[in-house]
Design a protein around this motif. Structure first.
Motif, short mmCIF file in Angstrom:
data_model
loop_
_atom_site.label_atom_id
_atom_site.label_comp_id
_atom_site.label_asym_id
_atom_site.label_seq_id
_atom_site.Cartn_x
_atom_site.Cartn_y
_atom_site.Cartn_z
N PRO A 825 -3.92 -7.37 16.79
CA PRO A 825 -2.40 -7.55 16.92
C PRO A 825 -1.75 -6.72 15.91
O PRO A 825 -2.46 -6.33 14.84
CB PRO A 825 -2.41 -9.10 16.54
N GLN A 826 -0.50 -6.40 15.88
CA GLN A 826 0.01 -5.46 15.12
C GLN A 826 0.46 -6.16 13.73
O GLN A 826 1.52 -7.39 14.09
CB GLN A 826 1.49 -5.06 15.75
N TYR A 827 -0.05 -5.78 12.85
CA TYR A 827 -0.01 -6.29 11.57
C TYR A 827 0.40 -5.14 10.55
O TYR A 827 0.04 -4.12 11.01
CB TYR A 827 -1.08 -7.37 10.95
N PRO A 828 1.10 -5.69 9.31
CA PRO A 828 1.23 -4.75 8.56
C PRO A 828 -0.01 -3.71 8.04
O PRO A 828 -1.28 -4.23 7.85
CB PRO A 828 1.83 -5.24 7.37
N VAL A 829 0.03 -2.35 8.43
CA VAL A 829 -0.92 -1.57 8.07
C VAL A 829 -0.83 -0.85 6.68
O VAL A 829 0.28 -0.61 6.13
CB VAL A 829 -1.14 -0.58 9.08
N ARG A 830 -1.72 -0.14 6.45
CA ARG A 830 -1.53 0.66 4.94
C ARG A 830 -0.75 1.82 5.22
O ARG A 830 -0.83 2.43 6.54
CB ARG A 830 -3.13 0.95 4.44
N SER A 831 -0.28 2.33 4.21
CA SER A 831 0.61 3.46 4.44
C SER A 831 -0.38 4.66 4.63
O SER A 831 -1.49 4.92 4.06
CB SER A 831 1.38 3.67 3.09
N ALA A 832 -0.10 5.47 5.48
CA ALA A 832 -0.90 6.86 5.88
C ALA A 832 -0.26 7.87 5.28
O ALA A 832 -0.92 9.03 5.12
CB ALA A 832 -0.53 6.96 7.35
N ALA A 833 0.52 7.56 4.29
CA ALA A 833 1.06 8.92 3.45
C ALA A 833 -0.01 9.43 2.47
O ALA A 833 -0.58 8.44 2.03
CB ALA A 833 2.33 8.57 2.82
N PRO A 834 -0.18 10.54 2.05
CA PRO A 834 -0.92 10.98 0.94
C PRO A 834 -0.75 10.21 -0.30
O PRO A 834 0.30 10.03 -0.73
CB PRO A 834 -0.71 12.33 0.71
N HIS A 835 -1.81 9.69 -0.92
CA HIS A 835 -1.90 8.95 -2.30
C HIS A 835 -1.41 9.80 -3.45
O HIS A 835 -1.96 11.05 -3.48
CB HIS A 835 -2.94 8.10 -2.57
N PRO A 836 -0.80 9.29 -4.35
CA PRO A 836 -0.55 10.17 -5.64
C PRO A 836 -1.79 10.56 -6.22
O PRO A 836 -1.86 11.37 -6.98
CB PRO A 836 0.24 9.58 -6.37
N GLY A 837 -3.07 9.86 -6.02
CA GLY A 837 -4.26 9.95 -6.81
C GLY A 837 -4.65 8.98 -7.80
O GLY A 837 -5.87 9.00 -8.34
N ASP A 838 -3.81 8.08 -8.14
CA ASP A 838 -4.42 6.73 -9.08
C ASP A 838 -5.28 6.09 -8.37
O ASP A 838 -4.93 5.35 -7.36
CB ASP A 838 -3.09 6.13 -9.58
N ILE A 839 -6.33 5.76 -8.74
CA ILE A 839 -7.50 4.85 -7.97
C ILE A 839 -7.00 3.57 -8.14
O ILE A 839 -7.29 2.37 -7.39
CB ILE A 839 -9.02 5.33 -8.43
N GLY A 840 -6.53 3.13 -9.41
CA GLY A 840 -6.12 1.65 -9.52
C GLY A 840 -4.98 1.39 -8.52
O GLY A 840 -5.06 0.36 -8.08
N ASP A 841 -4.19 2.22 -8.51
CA ASP A 841 -2.86 1.86 -7.83
C ASP A 841 -3.50 1.73 -6.29
O ASP A 841 -3.00 0.83 -5.41
CB ASP A 841 -1.68 2.74 -7.76
N PHE A 842 -4.37 2.57 -6.04
CA PHE A 842 -4.81 2.69 -4.59
C PHE A 842 -5.64 1.32 -4.07
O PHE A 842 -5.60 0.71 -3.08
CB PHE A 842 -5.79 3.89 -4.44
N ILE A 843 -6.43 0.79 -5.30
CA ILE A 843 -7.22 -0.27 -5.01
C ILE A 843 -6.08 -1.54 -4.86
O ILE A 843 -6.50 -2.53 -4.16
CB ILE A 843 -8.25 -0.57 -6.24
N ASN A 844 -4.84 -1.57 -5.77
CA ASN A 844 -4.25 -2.76 -5.51
C ASN A 844 -3.38 -2.88 -4.22
O ASN A 844 -3.27 -4.01 -3.92
CB ASN A 844 -3.11 -2.63 -6.65
N GLU A 845 -3.25 -1.59 -3.71
CA GLU A 845 -2.47 -1.63 -2.53
C GLU A 845 -3.41 -2.13 -1.55
O GLU A 845 -3.02 -2.67 -0.43
CB GLU A 845 -2.02 -0.12 -2.33
N GLY A 846 -4.64 -1.78 -1.47
CA GLY A 846 -5.69 -2.14 -0.57
C GLY A 846 -5.92 -3.65 -0.74
O GLY A 846 -6.14 -4.23 0.37
#
Length: 913
Positions: A825-846
């Motif tokens: 089903p269509q649920y909110p998916v993760r952004s496909a835009a390139p990440h700025p590079g902060d692994i912490g922010d990346f993990i929080n968003e995930g």
């Protein structure tokens, strides 16, 4: 008994002569005989004497009177005759006509009129008197004429009555343009039955009930026929009406009778010329009686009457010289002709005539007239020859000049300019036997232009005296007393000018053997100055053209000496001929110069050895019938060239051992392989060629022979053709080295690509399907020397779903905590835009995406983040796989990451679990 109804001769009143002539053309009213009911008539003329009054002029065919024969039965066939048939003739209807045109004498003219019955042969006669109408007679009002319907046949009391003979109703003549009063009574129509019946009369036809309607009307009771307005003959010349008689019930009681009404012409139209201005021409000098032109006028009146008969005359002529009556006109046809001599275009170029046309046969009193203008141009004829304006003309011309106008000859000609009678032609009658001059005509001025067409030498001719004649393009007109041509003398002086020196001869030929060394005198080449009457010094010479720079000339005496070796084989020599140009100049005013050409014909000597051609050849390894043909060439010519002798040298000995040469002609030979087999390669074969010169010359030429493998046809194979094409050994080795290096580079690239693919596959996280993901730590394979020293791609960590889709992972190595491959089903998916590079922010968003994902694994499962990439700002995770380093780090912050990291926090953070 019978009753005669007729019109008595009317009395005349004084009328204008024009109206009298019109009335004279009207015929006398007919004499009619009628019979009363139930009576018998005696045949015969109703009167004893017929009297008629007419005008003086009688025209042929003019009706004079009507003579009627009385016959009540109506069945008699009567023939009429006149006693003067030459003057009068009678028709079958009794109308008397004039047989010719004549003038009546003052005394009455009498003749007899005879009537003969063809059946009974009975004959009757009556006298006819024609008298001139008096000029002072007064015309009384004419009594109204009656026209009676002819009796119709009917039956009464059982017996048949004869039908009364039909009357011939003569035409009614009415003059046009009558002034009235209107309506004007013309005639009365009646029937004999009007005594017993009440009748109604009517007329039909054009002018009555047909267009133009209303011109003629009839009283229905009395039968009076009247005209309502003036008539115009030029519109309608005659009317044809039909009279009817009916009873009160509309029944026809009489047969209709025809009534013809002629409109008598009046002179109411002036003559009109077809053109107001007429243009004509006449040659000058024309004789009297020469036709010039014709003018034409028309008159709308009757052309057969005096009103339409025109006459022409000339009223005036301008100018009136040399005679006031140079032309005349035919008064009937309008032809204009000359009547006097003296037409001269040079004096009078144009005449203007006023032409008058008058009707009534030109009667100046009663005729109407009109005028037109006739313009007559006098055309030019050649009646004046050209005449020179002077007896002698002078001119001068520099020597050796052509196409120069030396004199203008002027003439006068009185004829019309720019016509053949004016254009002059000039010719020379004497003084130019060699044809050095010509005379052209200037088309604008008519002058003669004396032009030089051949060069003139002052030293030969210093003056010319020409006799010139002038005449026109067309000959003079006949009868001209002038001479047909005019002559004049032209004196032409030749001016001496400084002329160019002339080499003698202009082209000098010298024969010389080639090989002449520098410093030798070749020849002497001098010029002459044609100016014998000018004070000049000697000539000076110089070289103008010497392509090979072999020669020099002495500037004083013109001696030519060699400064180079003469070579016949030089490219500057064409067909054994070498050309050099020299210049001779004088010191005149202005200085002049002339050129001369020295041609050296070089004789050949044997100074060139022969050589082989071509210098390369191809043959087979084995003896085959494919001998190599060679040709000897020699730059010398016969007899210093062929026939040639071919031979092979003794050294090296391998030459004669392997090859043999056979001469097949004077300049050709064949090189043949002598042994059965010769290894493929390139061989230098020396060949000695000797010419036939005296003494002979020989040379050794090297022939490169390429030996190759041949097919059955004796042709080299492809590999050997490459060698035979001219590629050397070094070039072939270089090509092979390049091919090897290229293959090595391709192999290294393939190995590098395979190694890279293996490294990429080794970096994937592989989890054993049988392991419990909740009780084990995920394996990240090898980390190498740490994140900082690895060239990882951080974009793989930021966008794992876009780098390696699930569909391409091998079957059997998929982790249990991964999402199944099926429609979601269509649920909110993760952004496909390139990440700025902060692994912490990346993990929080995930983490937030996983918390909101109902299909995510249980909370106690470890989330998979796949490849981390390189250059992360987060701390190294290599300690996850090392138990020795875990005690040195603080993992309490894992408790803040949520229930998903609780297991990890308990393991490394020192929790109870």
């Amino acid at each position: 008994m019978c009753r005669i109804a007729g019109a008595a001769p009317p009395r005349r009143r004084i009328l204008p002569p024009l109206l009298m002539m019109v009335l004279a053309a009207l015929q006398q009213a007919p004499i009619k005989a009628t019979c009363e009911e139930g009576t018998l008539c005696k045949p015969g003329f109703p009167e004893d004497v017929y009297n008629a009054v007419i005008s003086r002029g009688v025209h042929e065919g003019q009706p004079l009177l009507n003579a009627r024969f009385r016959s009540c039965e109506g069945s008699r066939k009567v023939h009429f005759e006149s006693s003067l048939p030459a003057d009068f003739r009678v028709g079958e209807d009794g109308v008397v006509y004039a047989a010719r045109s004549f003038q009546l004498s003052p005394e009455p003219t009498e003749f007899l009129l005879y009537a003969n019955d063809k059946e009974t042969k009975e004959e009757w006669r009556v006298a006819v008197k024609l008298a001139l109408e008096p000029e002072d007679s007064v015309k009384e009002q004419k009594k109204m004429e009656d026209i009676v319907f002819p009796r119709q046949s009917n039956k009464h009391s059982g017996h048949l009555q004869r039908q009364k003979r039909d009357w011939v109703i003569p035409p009614i003549n009415l003059p046009e343009n009558s002034r009235g009063p209107f309506p004007q009574e013309l005639v009365r129509i009646r029937s004999d039955r009007d005594k017993s019946l009440s009748l109604r009369y009517s007329v039909t036809g054009p002018g009555a009930d047909q267009p133009p309607t209303g011109i003629f009307i009839i009283n229905p009771i009395s039968g009076q026929l009247s005209v309502t307005k003036p008539l115009d003959r030029e519109q309608i010349a005659s009317f044809h009406l039909r009279a009817h008689a009916v009873d009160v019930n509309g029944n026809q009681v009489e047969n209709p009778i025809d009534i013809v009404i002629n409109v008598i012409d009046m002179n109411d139209n002036r003559p009109e010329f077809l053109h107001q201005v007429w243009n004509g021409t006449v040659p000058e000098g024309s004789k009297p009686g020469t036709y010039v032109m014709t003018v034409t006028a028309i008159d709308a009146d009757d052309p057969n009457a005096l009103n339409g008969m025109l006459r022409y005359r000339i009223l005036s002529q301008a100018p009136s010289t040399p005679s006031p009556n140079m032309f005349t006109i035919n008064n009937e046809t309008g032809d204009i002709i000359t009547v006097a001599a003296g037409l001269d275009r040079e004096k009078v170029q144009q005449y203007t005539l006023i032409i008058q046309a008058t009707d009534m046969e030109g009667n100046p009193t009663y005729g109407l007239s009109n005028t037109a203008t006739a313009v007559i141009m006098v055309t030019d004829v050649n009646d004046n020859p050209p005449e020179f304006t002077a007896v002698i003309f002078y001119g001068e011309v520099p020597e050796n000049r052509v196409d120069v106008i030396v004199a203008n000859l002027t003439v006068t000609d009185k004829d019309q300019p720019h016509t053949p009678a004016w254009n002059a032609l000039y010719r020379m009658t004497s003084g130019d036997p060699t044809g050095r001059f010509t005379i052209l005509t200037d088309p604008n001025s008519n002058d003669g232009l004396v032009t030089v067409v051949k060069p003139i030498d002052f030293e030969t001719n210093r003056m010319f005296v020409l006799t010139v004649a002038a005449e026109n393009q067309v000959p003079l007109a006949k009868g001209i007393q002038h001479p047909p041509q005019s002559t004049a003398t032209v004196s032409i002086t030749v001016i001496d000018v400084n002329e160019s020196p002339i080499f003698v001869p202009v082209t000098k030929l010298v024969r010389q053997e080639e090989g002449l060394l520098p410093g030798n005198v070749l020849t002497s080449f001098t010029a002459q100055d044609p100016d014998r009457y000018m004070q000049q010094t000697t000539l000076r010479y110089s070289k103008l053209s010497d392509p090979a720079n072999w020669l020099k000339i002495d500037p004083i005496n013109g001696q030519i000496t060699t400064i180079g070796v003469l070579d016949r084989e030089s490219p500057h020599v064409k067909h054994n001929m070498y050309n050099a140009t020299f210049l001779a100049s004088d010191n005149g005013i202005p200085p002049m110069s002339g050129t001369g050409t020295l041609q050296i014909y070089l004789l050949d000597i044997n100074d060139n050895a022969p050589r082989v051609d071509p210098q390369e050849a191809t043959t087979c390894e084995t003896i085959l019938p494919n001998a190599t043909n060679i040709t000897a060439i020699d730059e010398d010519i016969d007899p210093n060239a062929g026939p040639f002798a071919f031979e092979l040298p003794n050294n090296p000995p391998s030459v004669k051992k392997n090859w043999t040469i056979i001469r097949i002609s004077g300049d050709r030979a064949q090189l043949v392989l002598r042994i059965k087999f010769l290894e493929a390669g390139i061989y230098d074969v020396p060949i000695i060629i000797t010419d036939s010169g005296n003494p002979p010359m020989s040379s050794t030429s090297i022939l490169k022979v390429k030996v190759c493998q041949c097919d059955l046809n004796g042709d080299c194979t492809d590999a050997d053709r490459i060698v035979g094409a001219g590629l050397g050994t070094g070039a072939i080795i270089a090509i092979l080295l390049c091919i090897i290096i290229l293959l090595i580079l391709v192999l290294m690239f393939v190995v590098w690509m395979k190694r890279r693919d293996k490294e990429r596959q080794a970096k994937q996280l592989l989890i054993d399907p049988e392991d419990d993901v909740r009780d084990n730590i995920l394996k990240y394979d090898e980390e190498g020397g740490g994140e900082e020293d690895q060239d990882y791609d951080l974009s793989q960590l930021q966008q794992p779903d876009t780098i390696e889709p699930d569909a391409i992972k091998p079957v059997g190595i998929r982790r249990l905590d991964e999402r199944p491959i099926h429609a979601e089903p269509q649920y909110p998916v993760r952004s496909a835009a390139p990440h700025p590079g902060d692994i912490g922010d990346f993990i929080n968003e995930g983490l937030k995406a996983a918390d909101n994902d109902p299909t995510a694994p249980p909370y106690d499962s470890l989330l998979v983040f796949d490849y981390e990439g390189s250059g992360s700002t987060a701390g190294s995770l290599s300690s996850l796989n090392s138990s020795s380093s875990g005690g040195e780090q603080d993992y309490d912050y894992l408790n803040d990451w949520g229930p998903r990291f609780k297991k990890l926090a308990d393991m490394y953070g020192g929790g109870d679990d």
